[in-house]
Design a protein around this motif. Structure first.
Motif, PDB file in Angstrom:
ATOM      1  N   PHE A 243       0.818  -1.222   0.000  1.00  0.00           N
ATOM      2  CA  PHE A 243       0.000   0.000   0.000  1.00  0.00           C
ATOM      3  C   PHE A 243       0.845   1.263   0.000  1.00  0.00           C
ATOM      4  O   PHE A 243       0.407   2.292  -0.523  1.00  0.00           O
ATOM      5  N   LYS A 244       2.065   1.230   0.536  1.00  0.00           N
ATOM      6  CA  LYS A 244       2.880   2.438   0.473  1.00  0.00           C
ATOM      7  C   LYS A 244       3.395   2.664  -0.946  1.00  0.00           C
ATOM      8  O   LYS A 244       3.476   3.813  -1.412  1.00  0.00           O
TER       9      LYS A 244
ATOM     10  N   ALA B  24      -3.473  -2.118  -6.091  1.00  0.00           N
ATOM     11  CA  ALA B  24      -4.774  -1.987  -5.431  1.00  0.00           C
ATOM     12  C   ALA B  24      -5.442  -3.352  -5.275  1.00  0.00           C
ATOM     13  O   ALA B  24      -6.036  -3.651  -4.231  1.00  0.00           O
ATOM     14  N   ILE B  25      -5.344  -4.192  -6.289  1.00  0.00           N
ATOM     15  CA  ILE B  25      -5.915  -5.546  -6.206  1.00  0.00           C
ATOM     16  C   ILE B  25      -5.213  -6.356  -5.129  1.00  0.00           C
ATOM     17  O   ILE B  25      -5.847  -7.116  -4.377  1.00  0.00           O
ATOM     18  N   LEU B  26      -3.892  -6.200  -5.021  1.00  0.00           N
ATOM     19  CA  LEU B  26      -3.157  -6.922  -3.984  1.00  0.00           C
ATOM     20  C   LEU B  26      -3.575  -6.463  -2.587  1.00  0.00           C
ATOM     21  O   LEU B  26      -3.611  -7.271  -1.648  1.00  0.00           O
ATOM     22  N   CYS B  27      -3.860  -5.170  -2.426  1.00  0.00           N
ATOM     23  CA  CYS B  27      -4.350  -4.684  -1.125  1.00  0.00           C
ATOM     24  C   CYS B  27      -5.637  -5.392  -0.731  1.00  0.00           C
ATOM     25  O   CYS B  27      -5.846  -5.750   0.442  1.00  0.00           O
TER      26      CYS B  27
ATOM     27  N   ASN C 270      -5.789  -5.058   3.574  1.00  0.00           N
ATOM     28  CA  ASN C 270      -4.660  -5.819   4.128  1.00  0.00           C
ATOM     29  C   ASN C 270      -4.036  -5.185   5.364  1.00  0.00           C
ATOM     30  O   ASN C 270      -3.545  -5.890   6.242  1.00  0.00           O
ATOM     31  N   GLY C 271      -4.026  -3.875   5.462  1.00  0.00           N
ATOM     32  CA  GLY C 271      -3.404  -3.244   6.615  1.00  0.00           C
ATOM     33  C   GLY C 271      -4.060  -3.625   7.927  1.00  0.00           C
ATOM     34  O   GLY C 271      -3.400  -3.671   8.974  1.00  0.00           O
ATOM     35  N   PHE C 272      -5.347  -3.923   7.886  1.00  0.00           N
ATOM     36  CA  PHE C 272      -6.052  -4.292   9.112  1.00  0.00           C
ATOM     37  C   PHE C 272      -5.564  -5.629   9.662  1.00  0.00           C
ATOM     38  O   PHE C 272      -5.415  -5.794  10.882  1.00  0.00           O
ATOM     39  N   VAL C 273      -5.313  -6.597   8.799  1.00  0.00           N
ATOM     40  CA  VAL C 273      -5.004  -7.959   9.242  1.00  0.00           C
ATOM     41  C   VAL C 273      -3.728  -7.990  10.076  1.00  0.00           C
ATOM     42  O   VAL C 273      -3.693  -8.557  11.175  1.00  0.00           O
ATOM     43  N   SER C 274      -2.665  -7.372   9.567  1.00  0.00           N
ATOM     44  CA  SER C 274      -1.388  -7.428  10.278  1.00  0.00           C
ATOM     45  C   SER C 274      -1.460  -6.673  11.606  1.00  0.00           C
ATOM     46  O   SER C 274      -0.904  -7.133  12.614  1.00  0.00           O
TER      47      SER C 274
ATOM     48  N   GLY D 202      -5.540   2.559  -1.306  1.00  0.00           N
ATOM     49  CA  GLY D 202      -4.311   2.697  -0.529  1.00  0.00           C
ATOM     50  C   GLY D 202      -4.544   3.415   0.790  1.00  0.00           C
ATOM     51  O   GLY D 202      -3.979   3.029   1.823  1.00  0.00           O
ATOM     52  N   CYS D 203      -5.379   4.448   0.777  1.00  0.00           N
ATOM     53  CA  CYS D 203      -5.674   5.193   2.013  1.00  0.00           C
ATOM     54  C   CYS D 203      -6.395   4.316   3.028  1.00  0.00           C
ATOM     55  O   CYS D 203      -6.084   4.348   4.229  1.00  0.00           O
ATOM     56  N   ILE D 204      -7.365   3.524   2.575  1.00  0.00           N
ATOM     57  CA  ILE D 204      -8.084   2.644   3.493  1.00  0.00           C
ATOM     58  C   ILE D 204      -7.157   1.566   4.037  1.00  0.00           C
ATOM     59  O   ILE D 204      -7.215   1.211   5.225  1.00  0.00           O
ATOM     60  N   SER D 205      -6.265   1.051   3.197  1.00  0.00           N
ATOM     61  CA  SER D 205      -5.353  -0.009   3.627  1.00  0.00           C
ATOM     62  C   SER D 205      -4.378   0.499   4.676  1.00  0.00           C
ATOM     63  O   SER D 205      -4.148  -0.163   5.696  1.00  0.00           O
TER      64      SER D 205
END
Length: 660
Positions: A347-348, A478-481, A398-402, A387-390
């Motif tokens: 996402f970065k 974006a799809i990977l996020c 994805n950012g939420f999971v980790s 990206g902002c939501i991630s």
């Protein structure tokens, strides 16, 4: 697999060679270079995933003909995971680069090829000499990419600061390796890992650890060693910023994990406490500094400091639980940190590439001069929103999971015997929650000011979405996020082999393709797919209800009440400064703020200057002292040959006295 790895390195190095050969054919150079770069990224993903899936290691040795110097390279699950991360971002950069305006193309292509190759080699290096050789190549090549726009003095200053801190980082790492080499009698990582460190006292082991921690931490951007990052990343080309922030910082994290978990035989809970404390400080201060930024790329750079802090929170928890004989919880902390490395890289890089598209097509980088870009750059707006939501750690991305995994690990502090740690770890988790909330506020500000409202300048009104290659790169990330957010169990199953390699244990197989259960079914579980379906269902039902209700009402469209000032314009909408003002009042002690209002007969001027306290109170005095010291030494250069001969004579006498 061996052939794929060899081709990956060869192709990456050959891309730099083609940059020099095709100097006078820029169009052909651009096509061949980015094709080779993307191919090397595919090879890196293939080799990395192969090792993660099979668990088999690959070993190479190159004899240079010098005594006791044999270059050793190895690919194991840990290095394979980071190699796959590098490959993912390299592929996106290869799609993005051909449509990104950069002149001259030869220099940036040559050093980009070296930069990518050096990161591959750092991950593969398996002895001290090979590691430091690849590490210095990575630092030097990235310096030339930072100073690419050298016409401006601020860019040269940022590049010099980066180079100085990169060399200081290399020295600290070299000193740390020197301690282990002294007691192991070899520079090979295998020898260091296999030997028992009984001759090394806890004092020397701790010295080696902290040298490595601050050496790799300086490269990663932990507080208070982060000052180079918000200066260097904004001045580099955007796809280079994506490589540096998304990948190079993770290579530094890899080095720390390799040194601590792979080479040191004993881990102490005090180490984990300090790593946890610095991780929390980096996360919280990073997001606070980002909130006050108006330059888009500098805002993203400070968020790299925040996310590196989150990664080190996970590593700190893993160190604490390892030292207190809680191997499963240690494995969970390590996997959470590794998963956040992957998520942050994705996402970065998406955000930096999106920022590059915005800057290139709107000719603006100041948030205060943007607005309304969702109307002229809709594709970029949607990808940037993902990206902002991630990065805000909101489900189901994805950012939420980790971050959720880090919270689950921190909540297990009740199993520790130390009352102090049972108190400090939940406090750290609370500060991490505050960091996540502030990150969400920061990106609400950034996205709202950039894409919503009305355009503030003529350039913004004429902006348009980028060309096909840049769109592919943004869409791919974006799809990977989304994928790593709704299907985390597949990735965590692959990552489970890494704590088995480093700690000797792994997470129990209590998760399937649908449910993520980090510890047991009695503690917590997470189903990303059901969360996504629930969010979409609530949104759809709310939309249908609103539409059904208002569909029966006849609406009358009228102009808004303008208070007699005329039509609504861009000056009446929120600015970035106004949005962040309440948070600035609350956390004002975190910055050095200079606020002034100047009133004249015809106008009123509002001046606001916000500085990083660490830069102002630590690095600026150090810079002034260095220049003062340099000026005093410059007085020794009197220009008189007799004085120089006297210096030489005195030096020889001192050397003879020391030798005698």
């Amino acid at each position: 697999m061996n052939l794929a790895l060899l081709l990956t390195i060869t192709i990456a190095l050959s891309s730099s060679a083609f940059a020099l050969v095709l100097h006078y054919r820029p169009r052909i150079l651009k096509f061949i270079f980015f094709t080779l770069l993307g191919t090397s990224g595919l090879g890196a993903i293939w080799a990395g995933l192969s090792v993660l899936i099979t668990g088999q290691n690959i070993n190479y040795q190159i004899n240079l003909g010098f005594p006791n110097i044999i270059l050793q390279f190895a690919l194991d699950p840990l290095s394979g995971f980071f190699l796959a991360i590098v490959g993912i971002i390299v592929i996106s950069v290869a799609c993005y680069g051909p449509n990104y305006k950069q002149r001259p193309i030869t220099l940036v292509s040559f050093f980009t090829g070296l930069f990518v190759s050096s990161m591959y080699l750092v991950l593969l290096a398996h002895d001290v000499f090979s590691f430091m050789l690849a590490w210095e190549l990575m630092s030097v090549s990235s310096y030339f990419l930072v100073v690419y726009h050298h016409e401006q003095a601020v860019n040269r200053h940022a590049a010099l600061l980066y180079l100085l801190m990169a060399q200081a980082s290399g020295l600290l790492i070299l000193f740390a390796f020197s301690i282990l080499t002294k007691f192991a009698g070899s520079m090979s990582f295998d020898v260091m890992h296999a030997m028992q460190f009984s001759p090394i006292s806890p004092t020397w082991t701790s010295i080696a650890f902290f040298l490595a921690f601050f050496g790799f931490g300086m490269k990663a951007g932990i507080v208070p060693l982060h000052v180079w990052l918000p200066k260097a990343h904004p001045v580099a080309p955007s796809h280079i910023s994506a490589l540096m922030s998304g990948v190079m910082l993770k290579v530094a994290v890899y080095g720390f994990i390799r040194f601590t978990f792979g080479l040191l035989q004993h881990i102490y809970w005090q180490w984990g406490s300090i790593v946890l404390f610095i991780g929390v400080a980096s996360a919280l201060l990073g997001v606070l500094y980002a909130l006050m930024q108006h330059d888009l790329k500098k805002l993203l750079a400070y968020h790299s400091v925040e996310n590196i802090g989150i990664i080190f929170i996970g590593l700190g928890l893993s160190l604490i639980f390892t030292s207190t004989d809680h191997p499963v919880l240690a494995a969970l902390g390590l996997i959470a940190a590794l998963y956040h490395c992957l998520n942050h890289a994705i996402f970065k890089s998406l955000l930096f590439l999106g920022a590059g598209a915005i800057v290139q097509h709107s000719h603006e980088h100041d948030l205060e001069r943007m607005g309304g870009l969702i109307k002229t750059m809709p594709y970029t707006a949607w990808c940037f929103l993902i990206g902002c939501i991630s990065i805000s750690a909101l489900p189901p991305f994805n950012g939420f999971v980790s971050e959720w995994l880090i919270f689950q690990d921190a909540f297990q502090a009740v199993t520790l015997k130390s009352e102090v740690m049972r108190t400090l770890i939940p406090v750290s988790a609370a500060l991490l929650a505050l960091t996540s909330a502030l990150a969400a506020a920061c990106f609400v500000k950034a996205y709202g000011v950039i894409f919503l409202g009305q355009a503030r300048t003529r350039h913004i009104r004429r902006a348009h979405d980028p060309r096909f290659g840049m769109r592919v790169a943004l869409g791919f990330l974006a799809i990977l996020c989304i994928f790593f957010g709704i299907a985390p169990t597949f990735t965590i199953s692959l990552l489970n082999i890494i704590p088995k390699q480093l700690i000797g244990t792994q997470l129990p197989n209590t998760h399937n393709w649908l449910w993520l259960i980090p510890i047991s079914t009695k503690t917590s579980s997470y189903n990303a797919l059901l969360v996504m379906v629930g969010i979409l269902s609530i949104g759809l039902v709310s939309y249908l209800l609103v539409r059904a209700y208002f569909g029966r009402i006849k609406l009358r469209s009228v102009g808004p009440w303008d208070c007699g000032f005329g039509g609504i314009n861009s000056r009446m909408q929120y600015s970035a400064t106004a949005f962040a003002m309440p948070l600035r009042r609350i956390f004002q002690s975190a910055w050095s703020i200079r606020e002034k209002i100047e009133k004249t007969d015809s106008d009123t001027n509002y001046l606001l200057q916000i500085n990083d306290r660490i830069w102002q109170y630590i690095y600026l005095p150090l810079e002034r002292f260095s220049f003062a010291l340099a000026r005093s030494f410059a007085k020794l250069q009197g220009g008189n040959i007799r004085v120089y001969l006297a210096y030489t004579f005195v030096t020889l006498i001192l050397l003879l006295w020391v030798i005698a």
